[in-house]
Write a protein that holds these residues in place. Structure first.
Motif, PDB file in Angstrom:
ATOM      1  N   ALA A   1      -6.914  16.323   4.296  1.00  0.00           N
ATOM      2  CA  ALA A   1      -7.453  16.645   3.141  1.00  0.00           C
ATOM      3  C   ALA A   1      -7.209  15.353   1.955  1.00  0.00           C
ATOM      4  CB  ALA A   1      -6.899  17.800   2.412  1.00  0.00           C
ATOM      5  N   GLY A   2      -8.159  14.699   1.476  1.00  0.00           N
ATOM      6  CA  GLY A   2      -8.249  13.582   0.441  1.00  0.00           C
ATOM      7  C   GLY A   2      -7.543  12.441   1.082  1.00  0.00           C
ATOM      8  N   LEU A   3      -7.441  12.127   2.525  1.00  0.00           N
ATOM      9  CA  LEU A   3      -6.530  11.266   3.074  1.00  0.00           C
ATOM     10  C   LEU A   3      -7.487   9.967   3.173  1.00  0.00           C
ATOM     11  CD1 LEU A   3      -3.983  10.479   4.751  1.00  0.00           C
ATOM     12  CD2 LEU A   3      -5.235  10.924   6.803  1.00  0.00           C
ATOM     13  N   ILE A   4      -8.637   9.905   3.523  1.00  0.00           N
ATOM     14  CA  ILE A   4      -9.293   8.718   3.823  1.00  0.00           C
ATOM     15  C   ILE A   4      -9.300   7.454   2.654  1.00  0.00           C
ATOM     16  CG2 ILE A   4     -11.665   9.472   3.458  1.00  0.00           C
ATOM     17  CD1 ILE A   4     -12.242   8.133   5.959  1.00  0.00           C
ATOM     18  N   ALA A   5      -9.268   8.037   1.329  1.00  0.00           N
ATOM     19  CA  ALA A   5      -9.375   6.938   0.507  1.00  0.00           C
ATOM     20  C   ALA A   5      -8.099   6.247   0.232  1.00  0.00           C
ATOM     21  CB  ALA A   5      -9.785   7.867  -0.818  1.00  0.00           C
ATOM     22  N   HIS A   6      -7.017   6.818   0.664  1.00  0.00           N
ATOM     23  CA  HIS A   6      -5.813   6.211   0.829  1.00  0.00           C
ATOM     24  C   HIS A   6      -5.188   5.481   1.831  1.00  0.00           C
ATOM     25  CE1 HIS A   6      -5.225   8.367  -3.105  1.00  0.00           C
ATOM     26  NE2 HIS A   6      -5.804   9.396  -2.585  1.00  0.00           N
ATOM     27  N   LEU A   7      -6.279   5.411   2.811  1.00  0.00           N
ATOM     28  CA  LEU A   7      -5.684   4.597   3.980  1.00  0.00           C
ATOM     29  C   LEU A   7      -6.060   3.286   3.841  1.00  0.00           C
ATOM     30  CD1 LEU A   7      -7.447   6.895   6.891  1.00  0.00           C
ATOM     31  CD2 LEU A   7      -5.134   6.647   6.197  1.00  0.00           C
TER      32      LEU A   7
ATOM     33  N   ARG B   1     -17.008   7.597   2.032  1.00  0.00           N
ATOM     34  CA  ARG B   1     -17.533   8.836   2.415  1.00  0.00           C
ATOM     35  C   ARG B   1     -18.787   9.072   2.580  1.00  0.00           C
ATOM     36  NH1 ARG B   1     -14.387  13.383  -0.426  1.00  0.00           N
ATOM     37  NH2 ARG B   1     -15.161  12.163  -2.147  1.00  0.00           N
ATOM     38  N   ALA B   2     -19.735   7.979   2.078  1.00  0.00           N
ATOM     39  CA  ALA B   2     -21.357   8.187   2.370  1.00  0.00           C
ATOM     40  C   ALA B   2     -21.414   8.443   3.663  1.00  0.00           C
ATOM     41  CB  ALA B   2     -22.114   7.025   1.771  1.00  0.00           C
ATOM     42  N   GLU B   3     -22.529   9.356   4.137  1.00  0.00           N
ATOM     43  CA  GLU B   3     -22.582   9.817   5.257  1.00  0.00           C
ATOM     44  C   GLU B   3     -22.726   8.428   6.330  1.00  0.00           C
ATOM     45  OE1 GLU B   3     -25.304  12.796   8.098  1.00  0.00           O
ATOM     46  OE2 GLU B   3     -25.647  12.580   6.075  1.00  0.00           O
TER      47      GLU B   3
ATOM     48  N   ASP C   1       0.638  -1.121  -0.090  1.00  0.00           N
ATOM     49  CA  ASP C   1      -0.043   0.005   0.062  1.00  0.00           C
ATOM     50  C   ASP C   1       0.881   1.222  -0.152  1.00  0.00           C
ATOM     51  OD1 ASP C   1      -2.790  -1.162   0.223  1.00  0.00           O
ATOM     52  OD2 ASP C   1      -2.270  -2.082   2.038  1.00  0.00           O
ATOM     53  N   HIS C   2       1.894   1.349   0.704  1.00  0.00           N
ATOM     54  CA  HIS C   2       2.810   2.618   0.869  1.00  0.00           C
ATOM     55  C   HIS C   2       3.712   2.543  -0.258  1.00  0.00           C
ATOM     56  CE1 HIS C   2       3.538   2.114   5.515  1.00  0.00           C
ATOM     57  NE2 HIS C   2       2.343   2.467   5.202  1.00  0.00           N
ATOM     58  N   THR C   3       4.002   1.556  -0.909  1.00  0.00           N
ATOM     59  CA  THR C   3       4.603   1.795  -2.420  1.00  0.00           C
ATOM     60  C   THR C   3       3.777   2.294  -3.391  1.00  0.00           C
ATOM     61  OG1 THR C   3       6.125  -0.291  -1.835  1.00  0.00           O
ATOM     62  CG2 THR C   3       5.904   0.416  -4.092  1.00  0.00           C
ATOM     63  N   HIS C   4       2.465   1.906  -3.466  1.00  0.00           N
ATOM     64  CA  HIS C   4       1.525   2.182  -4.375  1.00  0.00           C
ATOM     65  C   HIS C   4       1.373   3.878  -4.336  1.00  0.00           C
ATOM     66  CE1 HIS C   4      -2.066   2.397  -6.963  1.00  0.00           C
ATOM     67  NE2 HIS C   4      -2.874   3.023  -6.023  1.00  0.00           N
ATOM     68  N   VAL C   5       1.120   4.022  -3.156  1.00  0.00           N
ATOM     69  CA  VAL C   5       0.513   5.547  -2.635  1.00  0.00           C
ATOM     70  C   VAL C   5       1.720   6.437  -3.003  1.00  0.00           C
ATOM     71  CG1 VAL C   5       0.367   7.336  -0.782  1.00  0.00           C
ATOM     72  CG2 VAL C   5      -1.009   5.153  -0.995  1.00  0.00           C
ATOM     73  N   GLN C   6       3.231   5.950  -2.599  1.00  0.00           N
ATOM     74  CA  GLN C   6       4.104   6.871  -2.951  1.00  0.00           C
ATOM     75  C   GLN C   6       4.455   7.114  -4.490  1.00  0.00           C
ATOM     76  OE1 GLN C   6       6.901   4.535  -0.501  1.00  0.00           O
ATOM     77  NE2 GLN C   6       7.279   6.172   0.718  1.00  0.00           N
TER      78      GLN C   6
ATOM     79  N   VAL D   1     -10.597  17.582  17.633  1.00  0.00           N
ATOM     80  CA  VAL D   1     -11.310  17.926  16.258  1.00  0.00           C
ATOM     81  C   VAL D   1     -10.683  17.073  15.338  1.00  0.00           C
ATOM     82  CG1 VAL D   1     -12.506  19.134  14.779  1.00  0.00           C
ATOM     83  CG2 VAL D   1     -12.534  19.734  17.137  1.00  0.00           C
ATOM     84  N   LEU D   2     -11.357  16.189  14.485  1.00  0.00           N
ATOM     85  CA  LEU D   2     -11.101  15.727  13.150  1.00  0.00           C
ATOM     86  C   LEU D   2     -11.450  16.184  12.044  1.00  0.00           C
ATOM     87  CD1 LEU D   2      -9.079  13.723  11.355  1.00  0.00           C
ATOM     88  CD2 LEU D   2     -10.915  12.093  11.874  1.00  0.00           C
ATOM     89  N   ALA D   3     -10.968  16.789  10.972  1.00  0.00           N
ATOM     90  CA  ALA D   3     -11.582  17.201   9.939  1.00  0.00           C
ATOM     91  C   ALA D   3     -11.225  16.633   8.641  1.00  0.00           C
ATOM     92  CB  ALA D   3     -11.427  18.823   9.453  1.00  0.00           C
ATOM     93  N   LEU D   4     -12.341  15.777   7.959  1.00  0.00           N
ATOM     94  CA  LEU D   4     -11.855  14.937   6.733  1.00  0.00           C
ATOM     95  C   LEU D   4     -12.589  15.603   5.814  1.00  0.00           C
ATOM     96  CD1 LEU D   4     -13.127  11.382   7.887  1.00  0.00           C
ATOM     97  CD2 LEU D   4     -10.851  12.241   7.724  1.00  0.00           C
ATOM     98  N   PHE D   5     -11.719  16.111   4.419  1.00  0.00           N
ATOM     99  CA  PHE D   5     -11.967  17.284   3.836  1.00  0.00           C
ATOM    100  C   PHE D   5     -11.504  16.668   2.303  1.00  0.00           C
ATOM    101  CE2 PHE D   5     -10.070  20.933   1.549  1.00  0.00           C
ATOM    102  CZ  PHE D   5     -11.228  21.710   1.203  1.00  0.00           C
ATOM    103  N   HIS D   6     -12.510  17.393   1.185  1.00  0.00           N
ATOM    104  CA  HIS D   6     -11.880  17.283   0.037  1.00  0.00           C
ATOM    105  C   HIS D   6     -12.398  18.623  -0.638  1.00  0.00           C
ATOM    106  CE1 HIS D   6     -10.899  15.887  -4.012  1.00  0.00           C
ATOM    107  NE2 HIS D   6     -10.299  15.097  -3.620  1.00  0.00           N
ATOM    108  N   PRO D   7     -11.554  19.328  -1.615  1.00  0.00           N
ATOM    109  CA  PRO D   7     -12.098  20.572  -2.227  1.00  0.00           C
ATOM    110  C   PRO D   7     -13.270  20.219  -2.923  1.00  0.00           C
ATOM    111  CG  PRO D   7      -9.876  20.054  -3.037  1.00  0.00           C
ATOM    112  CD  PRO D   7     -10.226  18.975  -1.788  1.00  0.00           C
TER     113      PRO D   7
END
Length: 202
Positions: free
Chosen positions: A117-123, A168-170, A7-12, A142-148
């Protein structure tokens, strides 16, 4: 079965190949980042982490929110992204660390907030990874999960269908956060942004 290093290699590899042109691809995201950071409710002297900071686009807004007496950290798994953040001068707004959010080199309960920002899809293991993030945030932090852009707009950009099993569906995200020790307090999914805020319970 993929292991963590796979997973790390793919992300990097994915982000490393795109780092140099990343900011040019998304030149108009600054106001959306600043607006999302404002909703964290940070105060002067606060301690905040940008998890998966990429080129550090949130760091100026995070620094402005906590002031010169605050602590701003930017953590990313991809060296090329951190180099681009430094090249853009964003290392003046926060300390950049090459690290994995699944094994943060931080003391327990040492942060007031985490911006992601944009993190959760890559965990690779979202529930486990969100628990690790919780570990370094104080109770009530507080945790903020964000995408622009929102889920539908992102799916269209990526040429895929938006399905009910989207992380990310509610309902899915609320359950995921709850299982990791977070209580979701707000959820926004619009064309112009995605933002879910959660509080770490005691």
């Amino acid at each position: 079965m993929r292991c963590m290093s796979d997973d790390h290699t793919h992300v990097q590899e994915f982000f490393g190949a795109r780092a140099a042109g990343w900011d040019r691809r998304f030149p108009d995201d600054g106001p959306a980042y600043a607006a999302a950071v404002a909703e964290l409710g940070l105060r002067e002297g606060g301690r905040v982490l940008d998890a998966g900071c990429g080129t550090g686009r949130a760091l100026p807004a995070l620094r402005a929110a906590v002031g010169t007496s605050g602590v701003v950290l930017g953590v990313d798994l991809t060296p090329e992204m951190l180099r681009e953040a430094a090249r853009a001068g964003r290392d003046r707004d926060g300390t950049l660390l090459l690290a994995d959010v699944a094994a943060l080199p931080l003391r327990p309960s040492s942060l007031d907030a985490v911006f992601a920002a944009g993190l959760i899809a890559h965990l690779p293991r979202p529930a486990e990874n969100l628990r690790e993030i919780r570990h370094v945030v104080r109770p009530g932090g507080v945790l903020a999960l964000f995408h622009p852009i929102g889920r539908a707009a992102l799916a269209a950009r990526q040429g895929r269908e938006l399905t009910s099993d989207d992380l990310r569906a509610e309902p899915n995200l609320r359950a995921l956060l709850s299982g990791a020790g977070w209580r979701m307090t707000s959820y926004t999914d619009e064309d112009t942004r995605f933002l879910a805020l959660a509080v770490r319970d005691a």
